[in-house]
Design a protein around this motif. Structure first.
Motif, PDB file in Angstrom:
ATOM      1  N   PRO A 236      -2.364 -43.198 -24.963  1.00 17.40           N
ATOM      2  CA  PRO A 236      -1.665 -42.052 -24.390  1.00 17.40           C
ATOM      3  C   PRO A 236      -2.069 -40.781 -25.149  1.00 17.40           C
ATOM      4  O   PRO A 236      -1.950 -40.728 -26.377  1.00 17.40           O
TER       5      PRO A 236
ATOM      6  N   SER B 230       3.983 -36.261 -30.565  1.00 16.81           N
ATOM      7  CA  SER B 230       2.572 -36.512 -30.829  1.00 16.81           C
ATOM      8  C   SER B 230       2.409 -37.197 -32.179  1.00 16.81           C
ATOM      9  O   SER B 230       3.050 -36.813 -33.167  1.00 16.81           O
TER      10      SER B 230
ATOM     11  N   ASP C 116      -1.769 -40.742 -19.325  1.00 20.10           N
ATOM     12  CA  ASP C 116      -0.772 -39.675 -19.252  1.00 20.10           C
ATOM     13  C   ASP C 116       0.464 -40.294 -18.611  1.00 20.10           C
ATOM     14  O   ASP C 116       0.422 -40.696 -17.444  1.00 20.10           O
TER      15      ASP C 116
ATOM     16  N   ARG D 207       2.397 -39.701 -27.973  1.00 24.83           N
ATOM     17  CA  ARG D 207       0.994 -39.535 -27.600  1.00 24.83           C
ATOM     18  C   ARG D 207       0.089 -39.517 -28.840  1.00 24.83           C
ATOM     19  O   ARG D 207       0.541 -39.439 -29.962  1.00 24.83           O
ATOM     20  N   ASP D 208      -1.218 -39.595 -28.578  1.00 24.70           N
ATOM     21  CA  ASP D 208      -2.263 -39.357 -29.573  1.00 24.70           C
ATOM     22  C   ASP D 208      -2.370 -40.450 -30.640  1.00 24.70           C
ATOM     23  O   ASP D 208      -2.634 -40.179 -31.816  1.00 24.70           O
TER      24      ASP D 208
ATOM     25  N   SER E  98      -2.444 -36.283 -25.429  1.00 24.64           N
ATOM     26  CA  SER E  98      -2.033 -34.949 -25.001  1.00 24.64           C
ATOM     27  C   SER E  98      -3.138 -34.268 -24.220  1.00 24.64           C
ATOM     28  O   SER E  98      -2.871 -33.481 -23.301  1.00 24.64           O
TER      29      SER E  98
END
Length: 315
Positions: free
Chosen positions: A174, A244, A234, A90-91, A176
């Motif tokens: 994507p 992350s 998500d 993510r991120d 968090s």
């Protein structure tokens, strides 16, 4: 009448400018419209201390006000923002999406030019019909996607409908914390959620190369569905799957570094960013680039730490 800020396209950091130009022109129908060099003062003000110089190359899809911005840095980096191993982390930004009216034909064309399109393809059903998706991995671990689906649906999501591929549809991220990004985009750019969708089909997990069940949810944020937008994703994966990459999308790392945004009032945008998240707005710098014409730019860093190169356009 003043127009709202708009996503222009992806900001791609690369040491292989010619390779990305070839991909974006030959596969996705863009054209180079300008190049400019930034000296150490401007490059470091925009992209951070230690950047000694930068070269910007702007591409545009003919007939529309969107495209892509390539940036090469000095000193160069051997590191990329993403790798295959971090494909569901993510991120950081993930995929640049293009609608392909002739889905199979667009994939054949890319393969005929020597590009690797992942054999696994997703096929999933949304309320609007059946959609298909295939990924092409480009240099610097940049992922592009061909989207196929009902023509009547994409008539509301693309302006270019009569070529091998459309202009950029979306840039997926994507995250968090998707809500923090929505709040920032609304406060700074005046954007909102323009479309939402969900994918539970196992073929999408196979496309991503994961075995775990996937329950993808997306909120697409931008000025409208007819312009490129940011897809806040998500994946709905278990907490132990994927980490992350927060803070990894920084120059001079290569790959899908950030988002290029065009605005008519750069000062107002920078002020809104500083008010929304103190410290998220960098200095305004002189950057002359077609097709923007305003001659100034700044980098904003939202809560998800993906840099947004904001270029002033003539009103």
């Amino acid at each position: 009448m003043t127009q709202r800020p708009a996503v222009y396209g992806p900001l791609i950091s690369t040491g292989e400018v010619d390779a990305h130009v070839r991909l974006l022109t030959e596969v996705f129908g863009m054209a180079v419209v300008d190049r400019t060099a930034l000296d150490a003062s401007v490059a470091s003000d925009l992209f951070g201390a230690g950047i000694e110089a930068a070269q910007l190359t702007v591409l545009q899809t003919p007939g529309v006000a969107s495209g892509a911005v390539l940036v090469s840095f000095e000193p160069a980096s051997a590191e990329t923002v993403r790798s295959y191993e971090t494909r569901v982390d993510r991120d950081a930004l993930k995929v640049i999406d293009f609608y392909a009216p002739d889905y199979e034909g667009a994939i054949r064309h890319a393969r005929s030019l020597g590009y690797e399109v992942v054999e696994a393809q997703a096929e999933y059903e949304l309320p609007e019909g059946v959609f298909r998706e295939a990924h092409l991995w480009a240099p610097d671990n940049v992922v592009t996607a061909f989207l196929g689906g009902p023509a009547e649906f994409f008539a509301d999501f693309a302006q270019v409908l009569d070529r091998r591929t459309s202009e950029v549809q979306s840039i997926s991220a994507p995250l968090s914390d998707g809500q923090a990004a929505v709040d920032y985009y609304r406060a700074v750019f005046g954007w909102d959620v323009v479309y939402e969708y969900a994918i539970d089909d196992p073929s999408f997990a196979e496309l991503l190369g994961i075995e775990e069940p996937l329950r993808l949810r997306s909120r697409n944020v931008g000025a409208s569905t007819r312009e490129p937008y940011v897809g806040l994703i998500d994946y709905g994966l278990p907490p132990e799957v994927g980490g992350s990459l927060l803070g990894r999308a920084v120059a001079p790392r290569r790959g899908l570094l950030g988002v290029a945004v065009s605005v008519e009032d750069l000062d107002a945008t920078v002020a809104a960013a500083a008010a929304a998240v103190p410290g998220s707005a960098g200095p305004v710098c002189p950057v002359a680039l077609a097709p923007f014409g305003g001659g100034r730019a700044a980098v904003l860093t939202p809560p998800h730490a993906v840099p947004h190169l904001v270029l002033e356009r003539q009103g």
